[in-house]
Design a protein around this motif. Sequence first.
Motif, PDB file in Angstrom:
ATOM      1  N   VAL A   1     -29.175  39.542  -1.855  1.00 48.57           N
ATOM      2  CA  VAL A   1     -29.433  39.152  -3.237  1.00 48.57           C
ATOM      3  C   VAL A   1     -30.364  37.954  -3.264  1.00 48.57           C
ATOM      4  N   ASP A   2     -31.393  38.017  -4.104  1.00 44.18           N
ATOM      5  CA  ASP A   2     -32.228  36.844  -4.341  1.00 44.18           C
ATOM      6  C   ASP A   2     -32.593  36.763  -5.810  1.00 44.18           C
ATOM      7  N   GLU A   3     -33.131  35.627  -6.215  1.00 45.41           N
ATOM      8  CA  GLU A   3     -33.406  35.371  -7.619  1.00 45.41           C
ATOM      9  C   GLU A   3     -34.812  34.818  -7.810  1.00 45.41           C
ATOM     10  N   LYS A   4     -35.344  35.064  -8.991  1.00 46.62           N
ATOM     11  CA  LYS A   4     -36.691  34.622  -9.329  1.00 46.62           C
ATOM     12  C   LYS A   4     -36.704  34.227 -10.795  1.00 46.62           C
TER      13      LYS A   4
ATOM     14  N   ARG B   1     -25.701  36.922 -12.594  1.00 47.26           N
ATOM     15  CA  ARG B   1     -25.757  37.592 -11.294  1.00 47.26           C
ATOM     16  C   ARG B   1     -24.408  38.224 -10.949  1.00 47.26           C
TER      17      ARG B   1
ATOM     18  N   SER C   1     -31.443  45.591  -1.089  1.00 48.50           N
ATOM     19  CA  SER C   1     -31.598  44.274  -1.702  1.00 48.50           C
ATOM     20  C   SER C   1     -31.647  44.407  -3.218  1.00 48.50           C
TER      21      SER C   1
ATOM     22  N   GLN D   1     -32.994  41.952  -6.555  1.00 47.72           N
ATOM     23  CA  GLN D   1     -33.627  40.723  -7.032  1.00 47.72           C
ATOM     24  C   GLN D   1     -33.392  40.583  -8.532  1.00 47.72           C
TER      25      GLN D   1
ATOM     26  N   GLN E   1     -34.455  38.687 -11.895  1.00 50.05           N
ATOM     27  CA  GLN E   1     -35.573  37.954 -12.473  1.00 50.05           C
ATOM     28  C   GLN E   1     -35.172  37.472 -13.860  1.00 50.05           C
TER      29      GLN E   1
END
Length: 333
Positions: free
Chosen positions: A204-207, A172, A154, A156, A158
């Motif tokens: 994939v994730d975002e913060k 991204r 994964s 992330q 930020q």
Amino acid sequence: VDILTLHVPKTKETTGMIDREVLKALGTKGYLVNAARGGIVLEKDLLWALDNKLIAGAAIDTFETEPKPNAALIKHDNVYCSPHIGASTLEAQIAIGHTVADQIGKALEGGVVDYHVNLPEVGVIDQPIMKAYSTLAEKLGSLVGQILDFNPQSVQFQYRGDISELDNSIIRLSWMKGYLNKVVDDYVSFVNVGRHMDRLGIKVDEKVDPGFSSYNSALKILVRGAQGQQMTVGGVVFENRHLRLTLINDFHFEVEPTGNMLLIANHDRPGVIGDVGQYLAKSNVNISGFNLSRNVKGGMAMAVVSIDQTLSPQNLKDLKSLPNVEVAKAIWI
């Protein structure tokens, strides 16, 4: 006679903004002109206003459904239509020619064009800060692709400070492009990076962190592996043009991420910097910059060394064999 003309882009805010209430306020002597975008006017409400003689008429160049617009609307006695030809003036055609030439230049240089048809995740990149951070992100992705020693599961992203309030999709995608160019053999572009990431099984994730205050903006990327492995990189941009690598795991720097670099991780003991410098000198490798960081006194240290040429596999093997050196990796960005 009142005439309401529309000259706005179609966005979430403008879609459907001309409705019954607006048309009633226009009045029985009023005319509506839409040469902007279809969908800004609610056509069912416009037809209702025309049928009930609440407005005098309408002139329409763009429709909700093209190329088959609402038949009742275009046949109405008080509607004047044109087939979406607002861009057909001489001035518009000259502007389009300049835009096309500019976008071809961007594409040939490997950049992201502003008015794409096959990259739906990205809007127009019209802010210098986004252009700068997308470049930084691609460089950080390339760095990770060259030094990561585990298979990522994964990633992330930020976004910190001012950039947390913007559309960061280009950041991204840029990181993915930089990373994938170092780890896959197939052709990599902004269009296909998502498919490559899916094929590799990387989530994939975002913060966002709008309250971050150490810099106006900052980018931090956290990469995790299936066995609990973890790597963090980060960077900032000063004045929308000065790119800096500021973080690798627990080590803080302020390094311009460009050219040939050597990454050294070592036990924090006397003599390591001297040993590395002496070896590079004996190998006729010139040092143009040396950035050192340590997590705790007597713990581990890391150096990012900017050099004027590439290192051979034998050079890296020799450097790793030096006392107290644990990692020696070459980077080219």
